[in-house]
Write an enzyme that holds these catalytic residues in place. Structure first.
Site, mmCIF file in Angstrom:
data_model
loop_
_atom_site.group_PDB
_atom_site.id
_atom_site.type_symbol
_atom_site.label_atom_id
_atom_site.label_comp_id
_atom_site.label_asym_id
_atom_site.label_seq_id
_atom_site.Cartn_x
_atom_site.Cartn_y
_atom_site.Cartn_z
ATOM 1 N N TYR A 140 0.835 -1.289 -0.106
ATOM 2 C CA TYR A 140 -0.077 -0.016 -0.106
ATOM 3 C C TYR A 140 0.741 1.137 0.112
ATOM 4 C CZ TYR A 140 -4.626 -2.121 1.043
ATOM 5 O OH TYR A 140 -5.656 -2.409 0.914
ATOM 6 N N LYS A 187 2.661 -15.045 2.152
ATOM 7 C CA LYS A 187 3.117 -15.920 0.999
ATOM 8 C C LYS A 187 4.312 -16.137 0.883
ATOM 9 C CE LYS A 187 1.483 -17.490 -3.149
ATOM 10 N NZ LYS A 187 0.633 -18.654 -3.473
ATOM 11 N N ASP A 219 -3.321 -18.112 -0.127
ATOM 12 C CA ASP A 219 -4.325 -18.858 -0.883
ATOM 13 C C ASP A 219 -4.926 -19.860 -0.152
ATOM 14 O OD1 ASP A 219 -1.880 -19.861 -0.761
ATOM 15 O OD2 ASP A 219 -1.772 -20.406 -2.991
ATOM 16 N N ASP A 243 -6.464 -7.062 4.337
ATOM 17 C CA ASP A 243 -7.468 -6.370 3.734
ATOM 18 C C ASP A 243 -8.425 -7.557 3.159
ATOM 19 O OD1 ASP A 243 -9.125 -4.223 2.693
ATOM 20 O OD2 ASP A 243 -8.366 -4.589 0.551
ATOM 21 N N ASP A 247 -12.389 -8.938 4.528
ATOM 22 C CA ASP A 247 -13.823 -8.790 3.856
ATOM 23 C C ASP A 247 -14.404 -10.423 3.669
ATOM 24 O OD1 ASP A 247 -13.505 -6.112 3.325
ATOM 25 O OD2 ASP A 247 -14.392 -6.247 1.505
HETATM 26 C C1 IPM Z 1 -10.384 -0.794 3.997
HETATM 27 C C2 IPM Z 1 -10.369 -0.293 2.723
HETATM 28 C C3 IPM Z 1 -9.217 0.551 2.548
HETATM 29 C C4 IPM Z 1 -8.086 -0.477 2.194
HETATM 30 C C5 IPM Z 1 -9.192 1.155 1.154
HETATM 31 C C6 IPM Z 1 -10.552 2.293 1.092
HETATM 32 C C7 IPM Z 1 -8.102 2.224 0.777
HETATM 33 O O1 IPM Z 1 -10.685 -1.303 1.760
HETATM 34 O O2 IPM Z 1 -10.302 -0.064 5.198
HETATM 35 O O3 IPM Z 1 -10.506 -2.069 4.155
HETATM 36 O O4 IPM Z 1 -7.642 -1.140 1.330
HETATM 37 O O5 IPM Z 1 -7.211 -0.369 3.238
HETATM 38 MN MN MN Z 2 -11.058 -3.397 2.781
#
Ligand code: IPM
Ligand code: MN
Ligand code: NAD
Length: 365
Positions: A140, A187, A219, A243, A247
């Site tokens: 990042y 990884k 993975d 990240d 999710d």
């Molecule tokens: C998160 C989001 C952010 C990230 C983006 C919006 C920059 O996806 O906070 O999880 O990737 O960190």
């Molecule tokens: Mn995110």
């Protein structure tokens, strides 16, 4: 207790879920005799449209002067063209980096009431693990470039041992209060940076014989989260892998709208839901505010207000157990963001408070 909170509602559903959290914080303040002062600042698409900058310097100052920061979400389809140079997400990355909010803690909890939404059977009851995501380095924040012809691009992934160690130490502290198991997701079969993470975790494994250590490639880990989520206690990982896996893990909780997070430096902390600005839902009063409200509860915990934090969590449990939730959770009573929040604050007001415990959170520093 008196606290100064910087509030950045941001974009999309950010304002709706943040306003829900503020109502909850106000209900807590009233009940327990605290004083929360809010200063509102600009970030993301809203800040670009007003000031041409996704994080104006006034916002950064407001954030660093505050006792803690509450953030909604950033991002708007208006800025989805890949040729655009100034993007809302840059504001979020900048506030994390400039305030050195290196440790992002994302608790993953599922609920009996929402188990029916999870596409996998949660045979052993609710899931409960924690992702510790490195937040201010890795791919990042490495050097990135696009050549002048516009046909070659690169993003460098960088990590130092110091950056890895400080995350692993937080993972160890958390697991000591939980089930003593630390899993590194990386990884290392391909990436040099991942091998550095492994070396660091290996070195802690050697001196923590009473703990269980596990190592999974990303993975495989993304599959394991679905196959057997009970194997996880505390997970540590680099910025990008954290990240992705967070999710994915939200599926266990029934909706991405359920997950909270806290991002910590040695002297400050920012609280935001894991989800984004969900632009399709903006202004429709359908956004699930639980991720943001539980982030506010994490903020109270950071202030040492443990009883207050627990009251928010148990009141949310009661809402879910009574079938009251926004439409994403598909429970018996589908209600809007505002109504959900209003019922929740009534519930909070009704419970008898005991004496609030004020143990300081000593996770970082
Ligand atoms: C998160 C989001 C952010 C990230 C983006 C919006 C920059 O996806 O906070 O999880 O990737 O960190
Ligand atoms: Mn995110
Ligand atoms: P998103 O998290 O906004 O939404 C993905 C899906 O998750 C939605 O379609 C919806 O089904 C569900 N969802 C998310 N939040 C919900 C909520 N509160 N209640 C109910 N359902 C919810 O991710 P996206 O669509 O990939 O990204 C949209 C924008 O948000 C992009 O601009 C992205 O960069 C940004 N983003 C910001 C943050 C942040 O500010 N921390 C995090 C992730 C994405």
């Amino acid at each position: 207790m008196k606290k100064k909170i910087a509030v950045f509602e941001g974009d999309g559903i950010g304002p709706e879920v943040t306003q829900a959290s503020i109502k909850v914080l106000d209900a807590i303040a009233k009940k327990f005799n605290h004083e929360f002062e809010y200063n509102h600042g600009w970030i993301g698409a809203a800040a670009i449209n007003k000031f041409g900058n996704p994080l104006p310097k006034e916002s950064l100052k407001m954030a660093s002067d505050a006792d803690a920061i509450l953030l909604g979400a950033v991002g708007d389809p208006q800025f989805s063209d890949p040729n655009i140079k100034i993007r809302p997400e840059q504001g979020l990355l900048e506030i994390r980096k400039k305030l050195n909010l290196f440790a992002n803690i994302r608790p993953i909890k599922s609920y009996e009431a929402t188990a029916h939404l999870c596409p996998i059977k949660l045979q052993n009851g609710p899931v409960d693990f924690v992702i510790v995501r490195e937040l201010t380095s890795g791919i990042y924040f490495g050097k990135s470039s696009l050549n002048s012809a516009g046909d070659e691009a690169r993003d460098e992934c960088f990590y130092s041992i110091a950056e890895i160690e400080r995350i692993v130490k937080i993972g160890l502290k958390l697991s000591a209060d939980r089930n003593n198991k630390l899993t590194l997701i990386d990884k290392a079969n391909v990436l040099e940076t991942s091998r550095l993470w492994r070396k660091v975790v290996n070195s802690y494994e050697k001196v923590n014989k009473d703990m269980t250590f596990d190592y999974l490639y990303i993975d495989n880990a993304t599959m394991q989260v679905i196959l057997n989520p009970y194997q996880f206690d505390v997970v540590v990982c680099s910025n990008m892998f954290g990240d992705i896996i967070s999710d994915e893990s939200s599926v266990l909780a029934g909706s991405l709208g359920m997950l909270p997070s806290g991002s910590y430096s040695e002297s400050n902390a920012l609280f935001e839901p894991v989800h984004g600005s969900y632009p399709q839902a903006k202004g429709k009063d359908i956004a699930n505010p639980i991720g943001s409200i539980l982030s506010a509860a994490m903020m109270l915990e950071y202030f040492g207000l443990l009883e207050e934090a627990r009251l928010i969590e148990s009141s949310i449990d009661s809402m879910l157990n009574n079938g009251l939730a926004t439409e994403d959770l598909k429970l018996e009573h589908k209600i809007g963001t505002v109504q959900f929040t209003d019922i929740l604050i009534n519930l909070i007001a009704k419970v008898n408070p005991a004496n609030g415990s004020q143990k300081q959170n000593e996770l970082v520093g």
